[in-house]
Design an enzyme around this catalytic site. Sequence first.
Site, mmCIF file in Angstrom:
data_model
loop_
_atom_site.group_PDB
_atom_site.id
_atom_site.type_symbol
_atom_site.label_atom_id
_atom_site.label_comp_id
_atom_site.label_asym_id
_atom_site.label_seq_id
_atom_site.Cartn_x
_atom_site.Cartn_y
_atom_site.Cartn_z
ATOM 1 N N HIS A 96 36.622 41.234 36.912
ATOM 2 C CA HIS A 96 37.342 41.699 37.986
ATOM 3 C C HIS A 96 38.629 41.503 38.318
ATOM 4 O O HIS A 96 39.098 40.524 37.156
ATOM 5 C CB HIS A 96 36.277 41.217 39.190
ATOM 6 C CG HIS A 96 36.283 39.929 39.676
ATOM 7 N ND1 HIS A 96 36.050 38.912 38.744
ATOM 8 C CD2 HIS A 96 36.862 39.272 40.668
ATOM 9 C CE1 HIS A 96 36.201 37.750 39.128
ATOM 10 N NE2 HIS A 96 36.686 37.896 40.506
ATOM 11 N N HIS A 98 40.334 39.827 40.662
ATOM 12 C CA HIS A 98 41.047 38.567 41.341
ATOM 13 C C HIS A 98 41.975 37.866 40.528
ATOM 14 O O HIS A 98 41.910 37.618 39.485
ATOM 15 C CB HIS A 98 39.692 37.644 41.651
ATOM 16 C CG HIS A 98 39.117 38.207 42.948
ATOM 17 N ND1 HIS A 98 37.990 37.647 43.260
ATOM 18 C CD2 HIS A 98 39.492 39.005 43.715
ATOM 19 C CE1 HIS A 98 37.353 38.294 44.584
ATOM 20 N NE2 HIS A 98 38.389 39.153 44.628
ATOM 21 N N ASP A 100 42.581 35.135 39.719
ATOM 22 C CA ASP A 100 42.232 33.699 38.676
ATOM 23 C C ASP A 100 41.609 34.336 37.245
ATOM 24 O O ASP A 100 41.117 33.540 36.591
ATOM 25 C CB ASP A 100 41.388 33.008 39.382
ATOM 26 C CG ASP A 100 39.988 33.216 40.245
ATOM 27 O OD1 ASP A 100 40.143 34.477 40.776
ATOM 28 O OD2 ASP A 100 39.197 32.448 40.178
ATOM 29 N N HIS A 101 41.442 35.591 37.376
ATOM 30 C CA HIS A 101 40.918 36.313 36.125
ATOM 31 C C HIS A 101 41.660 37.157 35.409
ATOM 32 O O HIS A 101 41.131 37.612 34.393
ATOM 33 C CB HIS A 101 39.403 37.016 36.678
ATOM 34 C CG HIS A 101 38.367 36.229 36.939
ATOM 35 N ND1 HIS A 101 37.545 35.517 36.475
ATOM 36 C CD2 HIS A 101 38.399 35.380 38.370
ATOM 37 C CE1 HIS A 101 36.675 34.691 37.233
ATOM 38 N NE2 HIS A 101 37.415 34.567 38.168
ATOM 39 N N HIS A 185 30.466 40.327 44.761
ATOM 40 C CA HIS A 185 31.624 39.756 44.962
ATOM 41 C C HIS A 185 32.821 40.632 45.009
ATOM 42 O O HIS A 185 33.642 40.491 45.934
ATOM 43 C CB HIS A 185 31.723 38.855 43.659
ATOM 44 C CG HIS A 185 33.032 37.863 43.473
ATOM 45 N ND1 HIS A 185 33.366 36.794 44.392
ATOM 46 C CD2 HIS A 185 33.962 37.813 42.738
ATOM 47 C CE1 HIS A 185 34.369 36.398 43.919
ATOM 48 N NE2 HIS A 185 34.764 36.814 43.102
ATOM 49 N N ASP A 207 32.407 35.902 38.150
ATOM 50 C CA ASP A 207 32.094 35.358 39.734
ATOM 51 C C ASP A 207 30.851 35.958 40.485
ATOM 52 O O ASP A 207 30.581 35.666 41.695
ATOM 53 C CB ASP A 207 33.453 35.828 40.484
ATOM 54 C CG ASP A 207 34.514 34.625 40.052
ATOM 55 O OD1 ASP A 207 34.331 33.760 39.324
ATOM 56 O OD2 ASP A 207 35.661 34.858 40.766
ATOM 57 N N HIS A 252 32.967 29.110 37.411
ATOM 58 C CA HIS A 252 33.769 28.029 37.908
ATOM 59 C C HIS A 252 32.751 26.753 38.284
ATOM 60 O O HIS A 252 32.671 26.460 39.399
ATOM 61 C CB HIS A 252 34.501 28.419 39.232
ATOM 62 C CG HIS A 252 35.455 29.679 39.121
ATOM 63 N ND1 HIS A 252 36.303 29.658 38.414
ATOM 64 C CD2 HIS A 252 35.300 30.944 39.824
ATOM 65 C CE1 HIS A 252 36.923 30.854 38.521
ATOM 66 N NE2 HIS A 252 36.511 31.405 39.464
HETATM 67 C C1 5PN Z 1 39.970 30.904 43.593
HETATM 68 C C2 5PN Z 1 39.975 31.993 44.668
HETATM 69 N N1 5PN Z 1 40.679 31.729 45.653
HETATM 70 C C3 5PN Z 1 40.890 32.535 46.709
HETATM 71 C C4 5PN Z 1 40.269 33.921 46.466
HETATM 72 C C5 5PN Z 1 40.034 35.020 47.473
HETATM 73 O O1 5PN Z 1 40.731 35.079 48.691
HETATM 74 O O2 5PN Z 1 39.607 36.032 46.919
HETATM 75 C C6 5PN Z 1 38.891 35.635 45.721
HETATM 76 C C7 5PN Z 1 39.513 34.224 45.310
HETATM 77 C C8 5PN Z 1 39.250 32.967 44.461
HETATM 78 O O3 5PN Z 1 38.549 33.623 43.411
HETATM 79 ZN ZN ZN Z 2 36.408 36.421 41.975
HETATM 80 ZN ZN ZN Z 3 37.074 33.494 39.968
#
Ligand code: 5PN
Ligand code: ZN
Ligand code: ZN
Length: 268
Positions: A96, A98, A100-101, A185, A207, A252
């Site tokens: 997805h 986001h 962090d990905h 998610h 996630d 995570h």
């Molecule tokens: C790590 C992390 N921090 C904040 C958010 C968010 O607002 O939606 C996804 C998300 C995260 O994965």
């Molecule tokens: Zn996510």
């Molecule tokens: Zn994540």
Amino acid sequence: MSDTKVYLLDGGSLVIDGFHVFWNRGPAGEVRFPTYAVLVEHADGRYLFDTGYDFAHVQRVLPFEKPIQTPDQTIPGALAKIGLRPSDINYVINSHYHFDHCGGNKHCTTACTICHAKELEAAGKPQPFEHLGYSDLTFSPDLAKAKQNPPPPDPAMDIYTPKFETVTGDQEIAKGLWLFETPGHTAGHYSMMVELKGRRPMLFTADACYSQKNMDMMCISSFHLDPAESVRSLHKLKDLAKQHDAELFYSHDMESWQTYIKAPGFYS
Ligand code: 5PN
Ligand code: ZN
Ligand code: ZN
């Protein structure tokens, strides 16, 4: 033809609150968790499933998540440790979009980019409560430019023109490489299963399940588009693991992460 190998590329860590990890359960308090990318060396090419976060982006937009990332924990740094460069990646698959990905997508300038059709659409028109999650749009320079709050100018982005291939449904995209829809998610979330010659299949939840504890408690994280669908996806992952005798790898989970083999080690 060589056998498939899977490398886990450490991407550093972030902090969120316990009530975000375990929706409406907590307990509250800082939880530091790992992020990582999965490199699949396959007869058909090199696939990178997720690309972690971009340190500068998190510092600028979400400094409260206290990023810790060394140069070795960036996509170029982690690939260099196994003798590869970002240009060696043929496909980037994002579970997805986001931040962090997908933060490292921009380094993989020659890769074809694969995601769920619904995810690409959702990243372009997020719900009001999804803006922080979808705050790093550098995976698509076209999308990033269209936003009101674009990232600082970066000449490298002008030559980054990723080609997108969108997918829907559960699919075997290469022999033994499966994408399973796990929405909730986000709108178009995918989990990935890799079949290997010498061990049980690896099922990367992304996630759809942050940690072993989330699975044990059937408790979803607080970042979701549709919580009921998220719970259905948790059940789907559990059923898939049973059906395929697959080992679940969580996105995570600091405790589980300590036990995983990290690059330069690999699974095969
Ligand atoms: C790590 C992390 N921090 C904040 C958010 C968010 O607002 O939606 C996804 C998300 C995260 O994965
Ligand atoms: Zn996510
Ligand atoms: Zn994540």
